[in-house]
Design a protein around this motif. Structure first.
Motif, PDB file in Angstrom:
ATOM      1  N   ALA A 171      -6.721 -11.656 -15.588  1.00  0.00           N
ATOM      2  CA  ALA A 171      -5.523 -10.964 -15.219  1.00  0.00           C
ATOM      3  C   ALA A 171      -5.530  -9.466 -14.967  1.00  0.00           C
ATOM      4  O   ALA A 171      -5.234  -9.041 -13.952  1.00  0.00           O
ATOM      5  N   GLY A 172      -6.312  -8.759 -15.793  1.00  0.00           N
ATOM      6  CA  GLY A 172      -6.581  -7.540 -15.486  1.00  0.00           C
ATOM      7  C   GLY A 172      -7.552  -6.953 -14.716  1.00  0.00           C
ATOM      8  O   GLY A 172      -7.779  -5.888 -14.215  1.00  0.00           O
ATOM      9  N   SER A 173      -8.518  -7.979 -14.003  1.00  0.00           N
ATOM     10  CA  SER A 173      -9.308  -7.694 -13.238  1.00  0.00           C
ATOM     11  C   SER A 173      -9.136  -8.231 -11.881  1.00  0.00           C
ATOM     12  O   SER A 173      -9.902  -8.162 -10.835  1.00  0.00           O
ATOM     13  N   GLY A 174      -7.982  -8.818 -11.656  1.00  0.00           N
ATOM     14  CA  GLY A 174      -7.128  -9.189 -10.335  1.00  0.00           C
ATOM     15  C   GLY A 174      -7.827 -10.377 -10.097  1.00  0.00           C
ATOM     16  O   GLY A 174      -7.561 -10.676  -8.578  1.00  0.00           O
ATOM     17  N   VAL A 175      -8.059 -10.983 -10.933  1.00  0.00           N
ATOM     18  CA  VAL A 175      -8.445 -12.656 -10.791  1.00  0.00           C
ATOM     19  C   VAL A 175      -7.317 -13.650 -11.109  1.00  0.00           C
ATOM     20  O   VAL A 175      -6.789 -13.306 -12.389  1.00  0.00           O
ATOM     21  N   VAL A 176      -6.739 -14.229 -10.584  1.00  0.00           N
ATOM     22  CA  VAL A 176      -5.789 -15.604 -10.943  1.00  0.00           C
ATOM     23  C   VAL A 176      -6.303 -16.290 -12.105  1.00  0.00           C
ATOM     24  O   VAL A 176      -7.325 -16.928 -12.002  1.00  0.00           O
ATOM     25  N   ALA A 177      -5.672 -16.313 -13.253  1.00  0.00           N
ATOM     26  CA  ALA A 177      -6.088 -16.956 -14.550  1.00  0.00           C
ATOM     27  C   ALA A 177      -5.109 -18.154 -14.276  1.00  0.00           C
ATOM     28  O   ALA A 177      -4.104 -18.170 -14.404  1.00  0.00           O
ATOM     29  N   ALA A 178      -5.737 -19.621 -14.294  1.00  0.00           N
ATOM     30  CA  ALA A 178      -5.140 -20.700 -14.056  1.00  0.00           C
ATOM     31  C   ALA A 178      -5.323 -21.641 -15.168  1.00  0.00           C
ATOM     32  O   ALA A 178      -6.389 -21.399 -16.006  1.00  0.00           O
ATOM     33  N   LEU A 179      -4.140 -22.302 -15.888  1.00  0.00           N
ATOM     34  CA  LEU A 179      -4.388 -22.960 -16.943  1.00  0.00           C
ATOM     35  C   LEU A 179      -4.671 -24.470 -16.641  1.00  0.00           C
ATOM     36  O   LEU A 179      -3.849 -25.206 -15.716  1.00  0.00           O
ATOM     37  N   GLY A 180      -5.612 -25.281 -17.329  1.00  0.00           N
ATOM     38  CA  GLY A 180      -5.703 -26.688 -16.730  1.00  0.00           C
ATOM     39  C   GLY A 180      -6.803 -27.452 -17.638  1.00  0.00           C
ATOM     40  O   GLY A 180      -7.384 -26.669 -18.499  1.00  0.00           O
ATOM     41  N   HIS A 181      -7.036 -28.508 -17.334  1.00  0.00           N
ATOM     42  CA  HIS A 181      -7.957 -29.325 -18.338  1.00  0.00           C
ATOM     43  C   HIS A 181      -7.788 -28.991 -19.800  1.00  0.00           C
ATOM     44  O   HIS A 181      -8.799 -28.738 -20.596  1.00  0.00           O
ATOM     45  N   THR A 182      -6.570 -29.366 -20.087  1.00  0.00           N
ATOM     46  CA  THR A 182      -6.359 -28.641 -21.646  1.00  0.00           C
ATOM     47  C   THR A 182      -5.498 -29.560 -22.124  1.00  0.00           C
ATOM     48  O   THR A 182      -4.632 -30.608 -21.867  1.00  0.00           O
ATOM     49  N   ASP A 183      -5.722 -29.545 -23.804  1.00  0.00           N
ATOM     50  CA  ASP A 183      -5.047 -30.516 -24.561  1.00  0.00           C
ATOM     51  C   ASP A 183      -4.057 -29.304 -25.585  1.00  0.00           C
ATOM     52  O   ASP A 183      -3.699 -29.954 -26.411  1.00  0.00           O
ATOM     53  N   GLY A 196      -1.295 -13.687 -19.255  1.00  0.00           N
ATOM     54  CA  GLY A 196      -1.542 -13.328 -18.055  1.00  0.00           C
ATOM     55  C   GLY A 196      -1.648 -14.421 -17.074  1.00  0.00           C
ATOM     56  O   GLY A 196      -2.079 -14.242 -15.867  1.00  0.00           O
ATOM     57  N   ALA A 197      -1.827 -15.575 -17.394  1.00  0.00           N
ATOM     58  CA  ALA A 197      -1.989 -16.835 -16.403  1.00  0.00           C
ATOM     59  C   ALA A 197      -0.823 -16.789 -15.611  1.00  0.00           C
ATOM     60  O   ALA A 197       0.363 -16.645 -15.943  1.00  0.00           O
ATOM     61  N   THR A 198      -1.086 -17.318 -14.096  1.00  0.00           N
ATOM     62  CA  THR A 198      -0.172 -17.273 -13.095  1.00  0.00           C
ATOM     63  C   THR A 198      -0.254 -18.715 -12.366  1.00  0.00           C
ATOM     64  O   THR A 198       0.758 -18.897 -11.585  1.00  0.00           O
ATOM     65  N   VAL A 199      -0.948 -19.526 -12.828  1.00  0.00           N
ATOM     66  CA  VAL A 199      -1.322 -21.051 -12.147  1.00  0.00           C
ATOM     67  C   VAL A 199      -1.458 -22.094 -13.108  1.00  0.00           C
ATOM     68  O   VAL A 199      -1.950 -21.687 -14.221  1.00  0.00           O
ATOM     69  N   GLY A 200      -0.954 -23.096 -12.814  1.00  0.00           N
ATOM     70  CA  GLY A 200      -1.051 -24.457 -13.571  1.00  0.00           C
ATOM     71  C   GLY A 200      -1.723 -25.257 -12.832  1.00  0.00           C
ATOM     72  O   GLY A 200      -1.572 -25.658 -11.691  1.00  0.00           O
ATOM     73  N   THR A 201      -3.187 -25.647 -13.123  1.00  0.00           N
ATOM     74  CA  THR A 201      -4.207 -26.494 -12.284  1.00  0.00           C
ATOM     75  C   THR A 201      -3.889 -27.835 -12.556  1.00  0.00           C
ATOM     76  O   THR A 201      -3.581 -28.420 -13.325  1.00  0.00           O
ATOM     77  N   HIS A 202      -3.577 -28.268 -11.081  1.00  0.00           N
ATOM     78  CA  HIS A 202      -2.997 -29.736 -10.998  1.00  0.00           C
ATOM     79  C   HIS A 202      -2.331 -30.362 -11.956  1.00  0.00           C
ATOM     80  O   HIS A 202      -2.688 -31.075 -12.874  1.00  0.00           O
ATOM     81  N   LEU A 203      -0.842 -29.761 -11.985  1.00  0.00           N
ATOM     82  CA  LEU A 203      -0.091 -30.213 -13.288  1.00  0.00           C
ATOM     83  C   LEU A 203      -0.134 -31.685 -13.430  1.00  0.00           C
ATOM     84  O   LEU A 203      -0.137 -32.609 -12.468  1.00  0.00           O
ATOM     85  N   PHE A 204       0.052 -31.937 -14.575  1.00  0.00           N
ATOM     86  CA  PHE A 204       0.135 -33.496 -15.145  1.00  0.00           C
ATOM     87  C   PHE A 204      -1.389 -33.965 -15.313  1.00  0.00           C
ATOM     88  O   PHE A 204      -1.755 -34.632 -16.350  1.00  0.00           O
TER      89      PHE A 204
END
Length: 366
Positions: A171-183, A196-204
């Motif tokens: 986030a501090g480097s101008g790259v979108v941090a996405a959260l996904g493939h997560t337990d 600083g995450a701003t996207v959820g990767t393929h929700l569900f």
């Protein structure tokens, strides 16, 4: 030289009979006109998450294949897209970054998306478990430096050791941090959002399912005003009812249609490969041979747009999800994603049945 394209113009929040006036590569104006005709004019689609198409893949770092995959999706109306890799050794990530720099420079792709390898083993889906590992600031620092702005998004599981520091760095480097493939739990997901995450990767998909006593990442992401939620609108990854529910919960400003397509998009059924794993495609559905996990999609953005409308979303909402919102998620809203004066002349002319008739990118017809 100016040109006027007439039809039902889909603008933010409205569909207006009229025309889009284009001057070279730029939209000059958008005006109303009663006799505009039945064509539907939407902004060029913006795909945040795509691994390939037309028999060509982004995942191996081959620039010729990447150009061909982007050209395939351009014919389906995608005028801006990220080239998504799957979980890979660092050396492939490094080499692909270097190989794709010329494609970013000339606009064939808008940048790279690394879906992994910093993902959960428990929710790896079609990601190759042999390549999964904990987030590495050394790797990310080197890649971001090499990419010099070309790396636009990285998907990370927030519960992994070092994940929050990685999200903060991105986030501090101008790259979108996405959260996904997560337990992750609900709280662990919110920690990723706070970092600083701003996207959820393929929700569900690739996520711990929601439960009323442990909401998990799905609810945490839907509840977070700063998160854009990716949705794979193919009727396979998501039931149409769930697509409609998620789109309504997030709203058009926070929901983005993606393809998550692999090289099999637009190709016959048969045997394919993804991240070093065998994939079988039958009746549009791509699955890993080893365990039957869904392995990306065979979707294109025009199909996703039609599916969203057929699921009950109106044209303006579907257009926002296919263009405006993903453009904003990438920080490109001042360039693409809407039919507004001053933006790049990217547009798709659809027939009344929402099939693609013509595609314009930067003022030039395909």
């Amino acid at each position: 030289m100016t040109e006027k394209i007439s039809g039902r113009v889909v603008r933010p929040g409205a569909v207006v009979p009229g025309y889009v006036e284009v001057d070279g590569p730029t939209i000059l104006s958008v005006s109303a006109r009663d006799d505009a005709g039945d064509d539907i004019i939407v902004p060029g689609f913006v795909d945040l998450h795509c691994h390939g198409g037309g028999g060509h893949t982004f995942t191996l770092g081959d620039p010729a294949a990447a150009r061909a995959a982007a050209a395939f999706h351009l014919r389906h109306g995608t005028t801006t897209m990220l080239a998504s890799l799957v979980s890979s050794p660092y050396e492939l990530m490094r080499d692909a970054t270097a190989a794709y720099l010329p494609l970013v420079a000339d606009g064939a792709i808008a940048g790279l998306h690394f879906e992994g390898p910093y993902l959960s083993h428990a929710r790896c889906g079609a990601q190759n478990p042999a390549y999964l590992r904990e987030p590495s600031l050394d790797e990310l620092t080197a890649l971001v430096k090499l990419g010099d702005g070309a790396i636009r998004m990285v998907t990370i599981a927030p519960e992994l050791p070092g994940a929050l520091a990685a999200v903060e760095f991105l986030a501090g480097s101008g790259v979108v941090a996405a959260l996904g493939h997560t337990d992750a739990t609900y709280e662990q997901t919110l920690a990723g959002v706070a970092a600083g995450a701003t996207v959820g990767t393929h929700l569900f998909n690739g996520m711990r399912p929601a439960h009323h006593r442990e909401p998990g990442p799905v609810v945490a992401l839907l509840n977070s005003p700063s998160i854009v939620c990716e949705l794979v609108a193919d009727g396979i990854h998501l039931h149409d009812g769930m697509l409609r529910l998620a789109a309504q919960a997030a709203g058009p400003d926070r929901a983005a249609l993606i393809t998550d397509a692999m090289d099999a998009a637009g190709m016959p059924d048969g045997e394919y490969e993804l991240g070093g794993q065998a994939v079988a495609v039958a009746d549009r559905v791509a699955r890993l041979v080893r365990d039957g996990s869904i392995a990306g999609s065979t979707l294109t953005m025009d199909e996703a747009f039609r599916r969203a409308v057929c699921a009950g979303l109106d044209l303006a909402t579907a257009s926002a999800m296919a263009s405006t919102t993903p453009a904003r998620a990438l920080g490109l809203a001042d360039q693409v994603g809407a039919l507004e004066a001053g933006l790049r002349a990217d547009l798709v002319v659809l027939g009344p049945d929402l099939t693609v008739r013509r595609v314009m990118r930067a003022g030039a017809w395909l």
